[in-house]
Design an enzyme around this catalytic site. Structure first.
Site, mmCIF file in Angstrom:
data_model
loop_
_atom_site.group_PDB
_atom_site.id
_atom_site.type_symbol
_atom_site.label_atom_id
_atom_site.label_comp_id
_atom_site.label_asym_id
_atom_site.label_seq_id
_atom_site.Cartn_x
_atom_site.Cartn_y
_atom_site.Cartn_z
ATOM 1 N N THR A 78 6.272 0.845 2.308
ATOM 2 C CA THR A 78 7.259 1.602 3.079
ATOM 3 C C THR A 78 6.503 2.562 3.990
ATOM 4 O O THR A 78 5.825 3.475 3.509
ATOM 5 C CB THR A 78 8.197 2.414 2.149
ATOM 6 N N LYS A 86 15.062 0.390 5.413
ATOM 7 C CA LYS A 86 14.513 0.839 4.125
ATOM 8 C C LYS A 86 14.609 2.368 3.968
ATOM 9 O O LYS A 86 14.974 2.870 2.907
ATOM 10 C CB LYS A 86 13.049 0.368 4.013
ATOM 11 N N LYS A 117 7.565 11.077 0.550
ATOM 12 C CA LYS A 117 7.069 10.426 1.774
ATOM 13 C C LYS A 117 8.226 9.731 2.508
ATOM 14 O O LYS A 117 8.391 9.868 3.714
ATOM 15 C CB LYS A 117 5.986 9.399 1.399
ATOM 16 N N LEU A 154 0.833 -1.200 0.000
ATOM 17 C CA LEU A 154 0.000 0.000 0.000
ATOM 18 C C LEU A 154 0.871 1.255 0.000
ATOM 19 O O LEU A 154 2.046 1.200 0.330
ATOM 20 C CB LEU A 154 -0.910 -0.042 1.231
ATOM 21 N N PRO A 155 0.282 2.393 -0.363
ATOM 22 C CA PRO A 155 1.117 3.590 -0.509
ATOM 23 C C PRO A 155 1.816 4.045 0.782
ATOM 24 O O PRO A 155 3.024 4.265 0.785
ATOM 25 C CB PRO A 155 0.142 4.668 -1.006
#
Ligand code: NAD
Length: 317
Positions: A116, A191, A266, A82-83
């Site tokens: 992420t 990450k 983001k 998902l975003p």
């Protein structure tokens, strides 16, 4: 409500019986990842808010579910791509009074979130899962859409040894390098360190190519030179930001697809927040964040290599 047994055991996941998988989030990354699982013989039930996204997977052999709960109704493993954190939160924990997916899953279900998101958000979902007897892993990826299509992603996983062992054979279908970074949240920390560096490298590579082009160099010749010199980096190897230097990359396709600039922004914001919370200096990361923040005002949906347009807006035409 988290009491049934999912039936997933180490033996099964490592051996012949393939667990059924619910896959939630079929965008630029999720769709090719899910397709690779189908190709490897897994049974997939998929869910996405976009009908276009689910149609692609239906054609590839997945069954399309009407909700995350439906997708997971016969699954031993749930994977999400998902975003951002708010989407992961709403799918698993619910919002506006609606119950999230975790509450619907049988005990022993393995949940792998490859989005992420902030390490703190991953830990929050992991804690809620653990109270219900559900194994949760944060498993963000690196390698871009090319890696997702080729099944050569790098998975950076946070969570228990046991859950990692169960997930490994499934992740191996979608990725080549699978790292167990540590406990819950560790995958997300690793990450965002990587993506902060990637943001810096992409912005710096675009800047260097622009300097050369403005001084009469051919962008392909300059890129080839830097690729064989000490400026060599991943963007020059597989993701050149200047149009037509490389085939099959977003910069040669109007900066469509790939990794949207708003997603890079983001991730940079997540890195900056982590740096602030832990009192760590990240001046280069701060500069890259500033550049992407300005860039996304107009170009948020374009691939992050479109930061090239900051120097030369003609690359967008
Ligand atoms: P994307 O926007 O292309 O895809 C996200 C998908 O999630 C969309 O299809 C959207 O409809 C769906 N979605 C959103 N909310 C949903 C919900 N509540 N329920 C079901 N589906 C929902 O994004 P992407 O590029 O695939 O990236 C996904 C994640 O992977 C992000 O966290 C991103 O930072 C990370 N990532 C992306 C890349 C890349 O190169 N694109 C590389 C590494 C990591």
């Amino acid at each position: 409500m988290g009491t049934k047994d999912s039936g997933l055991s180490n033996k099964e996941s490592n051996n012949t019986a393939k667990p059924n998988i619910a896959f939630i989030g079929l965008g630029n990354m999720g769709a090719p990842m899910a397709e690779n699982l189908l190709k490897a013989g897994y049974t997939l039930s998929v869910y996405d808010l976009s009908a276009e996204a689910t149609a692609r997977l239906q054609q590839a052999g997945a069954s399309v579910a009407a909700s995350p709960k439906d997708a997971a109704s016969n699954a031993q493993v749930v994977i999400s791509m998902l975003p951002a954190g708010k989407h992961v939160h709403s799918v698993y924990l619910g919002n506006n009074g609606a119950e999230g997916l975790l509450a619907e899953l049988p005990k022993g279900t393995l949940v792998i979130d490859s989005s992420t998101i902030a390490a703190a958000d991953a830990r929050l979902v992991a804690e809620a899962a653990s109270k219900l007897g559900i194994d949760f892993l944060d498993a963000p990826v690196s390698g871009g859409t090319g890696g997702a299509i080729a099944g050569s992603l790098t998975f950076i996983v946070g969570g228990s040894d046991d859950a990692f062992a169960k997930a490994e054979p499934i992740l191996a279908v979608m990725g080549k390098n699978i790292f167990h970074a540590g406990e819950h949240g560790a995958g997300q920390v690793a990450k965002i360190c990587n993506n902060m560096l990637l943001g810096i490298l992409m912005a710096g590579t675009a800047e260097a190519i622009n300097l050369g082009v403005k001084n009469g160099l051919d962008p392909k010749v300059l890129s080839d030179i830097m690729l064989q010199s000490s400026g060599r980096n991943w963007t020059l190897e597989v993701y050149n930001p200047y149009p037509q230097v490389m085939e099959n990359v977003p910069s040669s396709n109007g900066y469509k697809g790939g990794f949207m600039s708003k997603l890079m922004q983001k991730d940079l914001n997540l890195a900056m927040q982590t740096a602030k919370d832990t009192d760590v200096e990240t001046p280069m990361g701060a500069k890259a964040t500033e550049l992407y923040e300005a860039h996304t005002v107009e170009n948020g949906d374009k691939d992050f290599s479109s930061i090239m347009a900051r120097h030369d807006s003609s690359v967008l035409s």
